[in-house]
Motif scaffolding. Sequence first.
Motif, PDB file in Angstrom:
ATOM      1  N   TYR A  87       0.988  -1.150   0.027  1.00 35.28           N
ATOM      2  CA  TYR A  87       0.053   0.006   0.120  1.00 35.28           C
ATOM      3  C   TYR A  87       1.028   1.187   0.020  1.00 35.28           C
ATOM      4  O   TYR A  87       0.375   2.251  -0.654  1.00 35.28           O
ATOM      5  N   GLU A  88       2.019   1.295   0.637  1.00 37.40           N
ATOM      6  CA  GLU A  88       2.819   2.312   0.950  1.00 37.40           C
ATOM      7  C   GLU A  88       3.462   2.837  -0.477  1.00 37.40           C
ATOM      8  O   GLU A  88       4.052   3.980  -0.843  1.00 37.40           O
ATOM      9  N   GLU A  89       3.631   1.682  -1.390  1.00 37.14           N
ATOM     10  CA  GLU A  89       4.335   1.711  -2.558  1.00 37.14           C
ATOM     11  C   GLU A  89       3.585   2.456  -3.676  1.00 37.14           C
ATOM     12  O   GLU A  89       3.945   2.427  -5.084  1.00 37.14           O
ATOM     13  N   LEU A  90       2.056   2.350  -3.366  1.00 38.29           N
ATOM     14  CA  LEU A  90       1.223   3.075  -4.402  1.00 38.29           C
ATOM     15  C   LEU A  90       1.487   4.484  -4.932  1.00 38.29           C
ATOM     16  O   LEU A  90       1.970   5.307  -3.937  1.00 38.29           O
ATOM     17  N   PRO A  91       1.340   4.795  -5.904  1.00 39.38           N
ATOM     18  CA  PRO A  91       1.765   6.079  -6.759  1.00 39.38           C
ATOM     19  C   PRO A  91       0.570   7.294  -6.094  1.00 39.38           C
ATOM     20  O   PRO A  91      -0.283   7.932  -6.805  1.00 39.38           O
ATOM     21  N   PHE A  92       0.751   7.541  -4.732  1.00 36.58           N
ATOM     22  CA  PHE A  92      -0.183   8.723  -4.271  1.00 36.58           C
ATOM     23  C   PHE A  92       0.829   9.926  -4.327  1.00 36.58           C
ATOM     24  O   PHE A  92       2.041   9.815  -4.313  1.00 36.58           O
ATOM     25  N   SER A  93      -0.049  11.023  -4.034  1.00 33.96           N
ATOM     26  CA  SER A  93       1.005  12.226  -3.991  1.00 33.96           C
ATOM     27  C   SER A  93       1.881  12.513  -2.845  1.00 33.96           C
ATOM     28  O   SER A  93       1.559  11.860  -1.812  1.00 33.96           O
ATOM     29  N   SER A  94       3.048  12.959  -3.227  1.00 38.66           N
ATOM     30  CA  SER A  94       4.058  12.983  -2.158  1.00 38.66           C
ATOM     31  C   SER A  94       3.575  14.241  -1.173  1.00 38.66           C
ATOM     32  O   SER A  94       4.212  14.485  -0.009  1.00 38.66           O
ATOM     33  N   GLU A  95       2.479  14.967  -1.574  1.00 37.62           N
ATOM     34  CA  GLU A  95       2.236  16.098  -0.604  1.00 37.62           C
ATOM     35  C   GLU A  95       1.404  15.401   0.462  1.00 37.62           C
ATOM     36  O   GLU A  95       1.315  16.056   1.455  1.00 37.62           O
ATOM     37  N   SER A  96       0.806  14.307   0.320  1.00 32.45           N
ATOM     38  CA  SER A  96      -0.134  13.585   1.120  1.00 32.45           C
ATOM     39  C   SER A  96       0.457  12.270   1.226  1.00 32.45           C
ATOM     40  O   SER A  96       0.014  11.193   0.666  1.00 32.45           O
ATOM     41  N   PRO A  97       1.385  12.050   2.362  1.00 28.42           N
ATOM     42  CA  PRO A  97       1.896  10.846   2.331  1.00 28.42           C
ATOM     43  C   PRO A  97       0.938   9.861   2.625  1.00 28.42           C
ATOM     44  O   PRO A  97       0.140  10.035   3.760  1.00 28.42           O
ATOM     45  N   ALA A  98       1.161   8.531   2.291  1.00 26.85           N
ATOM     46  CA  ALA A  98       0.245   7.291   2.685  1.00 26.85           C
ATOM     47  C   ALA A  98       0.327   6.703   3.965  1.00 26.85           C
ATOM     48  O   ALA A  98       1.503   6.489   4.238  1.00 26.85           O
ATOM     49  N   LEU A  99      -0.562   6.667   4.830  1.00 32.53           N
ATOM     50  CA  LEU A  99      -0.329   5.991   5.907  1.00 32.53           C
ATOM     51  C   LEU A  99      -0.415   4.647   6.016  1.00 32.53           C
ATOM     52  O   LEU A  99      -0.930   4.097   4.887  1.00 32.53           O
ATOM     53  N   PRO A 100       0.104   3.734   6.602  1.00 35.82           N
ATOM     54  CA  PRO A 100       0.096   2.402   6.598  1.00 35.82           C
ATOM     55  C   PRO A 100      -1.176   1.710   6.854  1.00 35.82           C
ATOM     56  O   PRO A 100      -1.495   1.084   7.868  1.00 35.82           O
ATOM     57  N   LEU A 101      -2.216   2.091   6.129  1.00 33.58           N
ATOM     58  CA  LEU A 101      -3.720   1.737   6.400  1.00 33.58           C
ATOM     59  C   LEU A 101      -3.707   0.160   6.583  1.00 33.58           C
ATOM     60  O   LEU A 101      -4.570  -0.447   7.399  1.00 33.58           O
ATOM     61  N   VAL A 102      -3.077  -0.583   5.519  1.00 37.96           N
ATOM     62  CA  VAL A 102      -3.287  -1.857   5.303  1.00 37.96           C
ATOM     63  C   VAL A 102      -2.710  -2.775   6.529  1.00 37.96           C
ATOM     64  O   VAL A 102      -3.084  -3.586   7.461  1.00 37.96           O
ATOM     65  N   ARG A 103      -1.564  -2.306   7.036  1.00 35.07           N
ATOM     66  CA  ARG A 103      -0.923  -2.982   8.358  1.00 35.07           C
ATOM     67  C   ARG A 103      -1.864  -2.743   9.489  1.00 35.07           C
ATOM     68  O   ARG A 103      -1.922  -3.427  10.634  1.00 35.07           O
ATOM     69  N   LYS A 104      -2.358  -1.316   9.462  1.00 31.51           N
ATOM     70  CA  LYS A 104      -3.103  -0.844  10.674  1.00 31.51           C
ATOM     71  C   LYS A 104      -4.554  -1.854  10.656  1.00 31.51           C
ATOM     72  O   LYS A 104      -4.790  -2.069  11.814  1.00 31.51           O
ATOM     73  N   ALA A 105      -4.957  -2.110   9.695  1.00 39.57           N
ATOM     74  CA  ALA A 105      -6.412  -2.719   9.525  1.00 39.57           C
ATOM     75  C   ALA A 105      -5.947  -4.194  10.067  1.00 39.57           C
ATOM     76  O   ALA A 105      -6.608  -4.766  10.707  1.00 39.57           O
ATOM     77  N   GLN A 106      -4.719  -4.835   9.445  1.00 40.64           N
ATOM     78  CA  GLN A 106      -4.444  -6.144   9.798  1.00 40.64           C
ATOM     79  C   GLN A 106      -4.165  -6.263  11.416  1.00 40.64           C
ATOM     80  O   GLN A 106      -4.465  -7.360  11.903  1.00 40.64           O
ATOM     81  N   GLU A 107      -3.442  -5.324  12.038  1.00 38.49           N
ATOM     82  CA  GLU A 107      -3.094  -5.390  13.256  1.00 38.49           C
ATOM     83  C   GLU A 107      -4.267  -5.209  14.444  1.00 38.49           C
ATOM     84  O   GLU A 107      -4.427  -5.751  15.323  1.00 38.49           O
ATOM     85  N   THR A 108      -5.187  -4.278  13.907  1.00 38.41           N
ATOM     86  CA  THR A 108      -6.318  -3.686  14.829  1.00 38.41           C
ATOM     87  C   THR A 108      -7.365  -4.767  14.531  1.00 38.41           C
ATOM     88  O   THR A 108      -8.284  -4.655  15.416  1.00 38.41           O
ATOM     89  N   GLY A 109      -7.776  -5.035  13.392  1.00 37.78           N
ATOM     90  CA  GLY A 109      -8.846  -5.721  12.826  1.00 37.78           C
ATOM     91  C   GLY A 109      -9.922  -4.819  12.837  1.00 37.78           C
ATOM     92  O   GLY A 109     -11.210  -5.137  12.678  1.00 37.78           O
ATOM     93  N   ARG A 110      -9.589  -3.674  12.745  1.00 39.71           N
ATOM     94  CA  ARG A 110     -10.841  -2.583  12.466  1.00 39.71           C
ATOM     95  C   ARG A 110     -10.304  -1.831  11.089  1.00 39.71           C
ATOM     96  O   ARG A 110      -9.376  -1.671  10.780  1.00 39.71           O
ATOM     97  N   GLY A 111     -11.464  -1.155  10.579  1.00 38.57           N
ATOM     98  CA  GLY A 111     -11.202  -0.413   9.281  1.00 38.57           C
ATOM     99  C   GLY A 111     -10.536   0.981   9.645  1.00 38.57           C
ATOM    100  O   GLY A 111     -10.424   1.430  10.737  1.00 38.57           O
ATOM    101  N   ALA A 112     -10.078   1.501   8.545  1.00 37.58           N
ATOM    102  CA  ALA A 112      -9.059   2.748   8.703  1.00 37.58           C
ATOM    103  C   ALA A 112      -9.240   3.428   7.626  1.00 37.58           C
ATOM    104  O   ALA A 112      -9.346   2.887   6.180  1.00 37.58           O
ATOM    105  N   SER A 113      -9.079   4.813   7.580  1.00 39.13           N
ATOM    106  CA  SER A 113      -9.284   5.466   6.430  1.00 39.13           C
ATOM    107  C   SER A 113      -8.383   6.694   6.167  1.00 39.13           C
ATOM    108  O   SER A 113      -7.952   7.352   7.439  1.00 39.13           O
TER     109      SER A 113
END
Length: 599
Positions: A33-59
């Motif tokens: 997820y972190e390697e996807l081509p999002f804007s450098s002005e808005s760095p991507a948070l580790p949403l996938v790992r966060k969802a895996q670790e917490t078992g809850r959704g993130a956005s």
Amino acid sequence: MAIFDSSGRLTECSAEFAQLLKENPEKLLGRTYEELPFSSESPALPLVRKAQETGRGASQHLAVGEAFLRVSAQPLLTREGSAPRVAVTLMALTQEQVPEERIRQLETKVARFHSLFDNLPMIFWVTRADGVPQFLNRHWYEFTGKSPTEEAGNSWHEVIHPEDRPSLVQLWTQSVSSGKPYEMECRYHRHDGAWLWHKVRGYPLRDAEGNIVSWLGCSMDIQELRLAVEQADAERRNAEQVRAALDTFFDAVPAGMALFDEQLRYLRINRSLAEMNGLSVEGHIGHTPRELFPKLDPHPEDLFRRVLDTGETVTFESTGTSRASDEVSTWLACTAPVRSPVGQKLGVVIVIMDISQRKRAEAERDRLIAALERSNRELDQFAYVASHDLKAPLRGIANLAQWIGDDLKEIMTEETQGQMKLLTGRVHRMEALINGILAYSRAGRVQSQPENVDVGALLNETIELLSPASPAAIHVQGHMPHLVSERVPLQQVFLNLMNNALKHALRKDVLIQVRCSEVGETYEFAISDNGPGIAPEYHERIWGIFQTLRARDEVEGTGIGLSVVKKIVEARGGSVRLESAVGQGATFFFTWPKVPAKK
């Protein structure tokens, strides 16, 4: 939508997902997820790992080019409880939602920059395009002690030193008018009352059309730097003064001086040594002493290497010839190592004096001393032989006079007897004169070994030798010292002075008094009498040899005794003097060192 496996890598994605990211779907597969081509002005948070670790959704909201996306990650739970797969959806925001998102992102950036500026170790500020302050960071308030509620414009002027304020205001006004950056050093008033130097810089911020929208500035504390620079300047000036003084001393000192590098080449040489060597200053530089002056013994270059190896200072004499003269000269030199503060060998320095004249003078002195000693030995031998050869016939004449007197005493008239008595007296006077001359020739030259002398006991012995007939008397006043001295010369001085007083007193009740006092490093002895005294005009004359104030027929004397005293005393570093007046007796003074002078 896209699916990420348990390792966090994309395994499936829809065409719309790849289209929103403006990428080919095949190129997205296998990326995290972190390697996807999002804007450098808005760095991507580790949403996938966060969802895996917490078992809850993130956005989160991200910008991709001009588009704004809402990204949601939802874990896909498994029965085994292992790291789940994650479903990620991308949803483009509507036009109504974009400004709100842009504002929120801008606010986030502003908050981030404010946090950054508040933690900078310097004063940071922002003004409007017209120069009205909008923001001052925390360091400003901590440094000045001002309150955030105070009006920034007024508090700013109060902080600037009155002497610096006009120049800064003028520079700031010109910059606001011209739109050019500015820089200046001025003093800020700290909350504890101290004035500290700051470097102030201001820069304009412009929009896409080039219009100034605000001014950014910073003030950096340069007090320690300025003090360090001032100290460095002072040290530099001091070093220059010391260097100038050393240069002046180096060139003005009458001794020769030179500095050599580690290869023993001349680095510097003063004019004195250059003239001594008979070569210009430039002619020395870069050469070694052996190259320029090979015929020196011992050669300084050999000693230089010893100094470099051992670090010791060496003083030596060297002889040879220089280019200034073919005559063999002698130099006295002292050489020492030159090292850095950490002990690194840098070279050697040498100080040289030409002692050729002194050496020649010493040789001449030694020659004269040897000749004088030889002459003194010959004089002693001559005096001994002459006195022996002269006294032998005198003793014969005295004996003959005695025999004639005994044989003819019955028939000699009173006049003849007086003449015979006069003859005998003249013979004894002649013998005393010979003994006096012999004593004078040896006075001051013949020295004996110093010993511990009790002056009081020595005076008692001398008085017993003289044995003055009553009512004449010799009194010793006060305490007499003990000293280390030559016994016989000191006794001879006392004997001559007291005998002189007894002889010339012209009265039977003559009283001689001896006293002593300390004068610096000497003892001063005084021998006083109650005789007729000596007129002041004769005070210097009496010390000369053969000088008497009365006819020898009136008082038996050779005129040598006082001259012997003077010679003995002065040879030991002392002095003699006389205090006397006609009819008031006489006092003879002489000083004698407490410690024998070195020969």
